[in-house]
Enzyme design. Structure first.
Site, mmCIF file in Angstrom:
data_model
loop_
_atom_site.group_PDB
_atom_site.id
_atom_site.type_symbol
_atom_site.label_atom_id
_atom_site.label_comp_id
_atom_site.label_asym_id
_atom_site.label_seq_id
_atom_site.Cartn_x
_atom_site.Cartn_y
_atom_site.Cartn_z
ATOM 1 N N ASP A 39 0.814 -1.225 0.000
ATOM 2 C CA ASP A 39 0.000 0.000 0.000
ATOM 3 C C ASP A 39 0.848 1.276 0.000
ATOM 4 O O ASP A 39 0.387 2.323 -0.452
ATOM 5 C CB ASP A 39 -0.934 0.017 1.214
ATOM 6 C CG ASP A 39 -2.139 -0.879 0.984
ATOM 7 O OD1 ASP A 39 -2.310 -1.367 -0.153
ATOM 8 O OD2 ASP A 39 -2.905 -1.091 1.945
ATOM 9 N N HIS A 41 3.604 1.754 -1.759
ATOM 10 C CA HIS A 41 3.853 2.044 -3.178
ATOM 11 C C HIS A 41 2.589 2.591 -3.855
ATOM 12 O O HIS A 41 2.658 3.497 -4.679
ATOM 13 C CB HIS A 41 4.282 0.780 -3.920
ATOM 14 C CG HIS A 41 5.594 0.207 -3.482
ATOM 15 N ND1 HIS A 41 5.701 -0.956 -2.777
ATOM 16 C CD2 HIS A 41 6.856 0.654 -3.653
ATOM 17 C CE1 HIS A 41 6.963 -1.227 -2.536
ATOM 18 N NE2 HIS A 41 7.701 -0.257 -3.054
ATOM 19 N N MET A 189 5.241 0.587 6.304
ATOM 20 C CA MET A 189 5.173 -0.477 5.297
ATOM 21 C C MET A 189 6.494 -0.578 4.549
ATOM 22 O O MET A 189 7.106 0.441 4.209
ATOM 23 C CB MET A 189 4.044 -0.197 4.312
ATOM 24 C CG MET A 189 2.707 -0.415 4.963
ATOM 25 S SD MET A 189 1.395 -0.466 3.749
ATOM 26 C CE MET A 189 0.008 -0.626 4.866
ATOM 27 N N SER A 190 6.935 -1.804 4.323
ATOM 28 C CA SER A 190 8.194 -2.049 3.621
ATOM 29 C C SER A 190 8.125 -3.440 2.999
ATOM 30 O O SER A 190 7.550 -4.362 3.600
ATOM 31 C CB SER A 190 9.362 -2.000 4.614
ATOM 32 O OG SER A 190 10.508 -2.629 4.055
ATOM 33 N N ARG A 192 10.395 -5.412 2.893
ATOM 34 C CA ARG A 192 11.203 -6.327 3.715
ATOM 35 C C ARG A 192 10.475 -6.767 4.989
ATOM 36 O O ARG A 192 10.993 -7.622 5.717
ATOM 37 C CB ARG A 192 12.545 -5.672 4.071
ATOM 38 C CG ARG A 192 13.485 -5.560 2.870
ATOM 39 C CD ARG A 192 14.873 -5.094 3.293
ATOM 40 N NE ARG A 192 15.852 -5.258 2.245
ATOM 41 C CZ ARG A 192 16.318 -4.265 1.477
ATOM 42 N NH1 ARG A 192 15.865 -3.037 1.628
ATOM 43 N NH2 ARG A 192 17.230 -4.505 0.556
#
Ligand code: PAF
Length: 283
Positions: A39, A41, A189-190, A192
């Site tokens: 989300d 991105h 958010m990531s 990874r």
């Protein structure tokens, strides 16, 4: 109704597509990504759509920004899911070069960035990272020739470095930062985050809480050292090993001696288990 974006994988095809767009005289925005979209991105894509008539998303896992000890091989690659998400956002074009297209045999040019790239934060722990990012992003800008490029504030030092590079090299691209998107519990958010075990995932939002504690103390007028030590102690108590937990000048990223020298940004990189997270908040 969603429609399939045009998918381009070669330089001649990209040139034709970009020439086609620019002949219509419309504005374009580029969202550079390494795929494994979430989300965060998608919020960059939505901002790009508000700024420009046509939106290009690049998906390229850039090997030159990974050290040999890092996760280039295992970095999540989720092409089908990424494509579905970008189609649902009505993205116009996906630029998806392979490594040989970006770095053909004999490739011998690097963009060496200084200023915000040399302030002893990420660069202290990943010495070649910003050369890799700047070289790839510089190429993406000249290949796609966007009017705007959207980057997440989560990678705050990266945002400052590419902004400086675009300005210094007169690339004609306006770099725009977009607010960090967080899970409901505060974790940034990531791509990874998928590396976190269940227990690490439960502890991970403490990093955000720790930064907010330091920010609150700085705003209340605490001395910098005491305010940062209080936040860092919370992060360590939650199980993090800190690479850095610092307050810096929000523009130059240089250390600041007193609160009045701001605007300030708290930046952190820390490991929980084997996963390294980075995050930042404004003060
Ligand atoms: O932030 C990223 O995903 C990457 O560093 C970027 C900007 C796409 C360059 O490879």
């Amino acid at each position: 109704m969603s429609r399939s974006p045009m998918i381009v994988r070669t330089i001649p095809a990209l040139r034709r597509a970009i020439d086609g767009i620019s002949s219509k005289g419309v504005t374009t925005a580029l969202v550079p990504t390494m795929g494994a979209l979430h989300d965060g991105h998608l919020s960059l894509v939505r901002l790009a759509k508000r700024r420009a008539a046509k939106v290009i998303v690049s998906i390229f896992v850039n090997p030159t920004q990974f050290a040999p000890t890092e996760d280039f091989g295992s970095y999540p690659r989720t092409w089908n899911a990424d494509l579905a998400l970008l189609a649902a956002e009505n993205v116009d074009l996906i630029w998806n070069p392979d490594v040989k297209t970006m770095y053909p045999d004999g490739f011998a040019t690097k963009i060496l960035t200084e200023g915000p790239a040399k302030v002893g934060l990420e660069d202290r722990f990943r010495p070649d990272f910003f050369t890799g990012v700047s070289t790839a992003v510089g190429k993406l800008f000249t290949q796609c020739r966007p009017d705007f490029a959207i980057f997440g504030e989560k990678d705050f030092q990266q945002l400052r470095v590419v902004t400086q590079m675009a300005r210094d090299l007169d690339l004609g691209v306006k770099v725009i930062g977009s607010r960090t998107v967080r899970e409901r519990d505060g974790l940034a958010m990531s791509s990874r985050n998928v590396y976190l075990s269940e227990a690490e995932r439960r502890a991970a939002p403490e990093l955000y809480r720790a930064m907010k504690e330091s920010a609150k103390r700085l705003r209340a007028g605490d001395d910098i050292k005491a305010a940062m030590a209080a936040g860092a102690a919370l992060a360590v108590a939650a199980g993090f090993t800190l690479d850095y937990f610092e307050v810096r000048h929000a523009e130059t990223l240089r250390p600041i001696a007193a609160v009045k020298d701001g605007p300030m940004r708290i930046l952190v990189a820390a490991k929980i288990g084997t996963t390294r997270l980075i995050d930042n908040v404004s003060v």
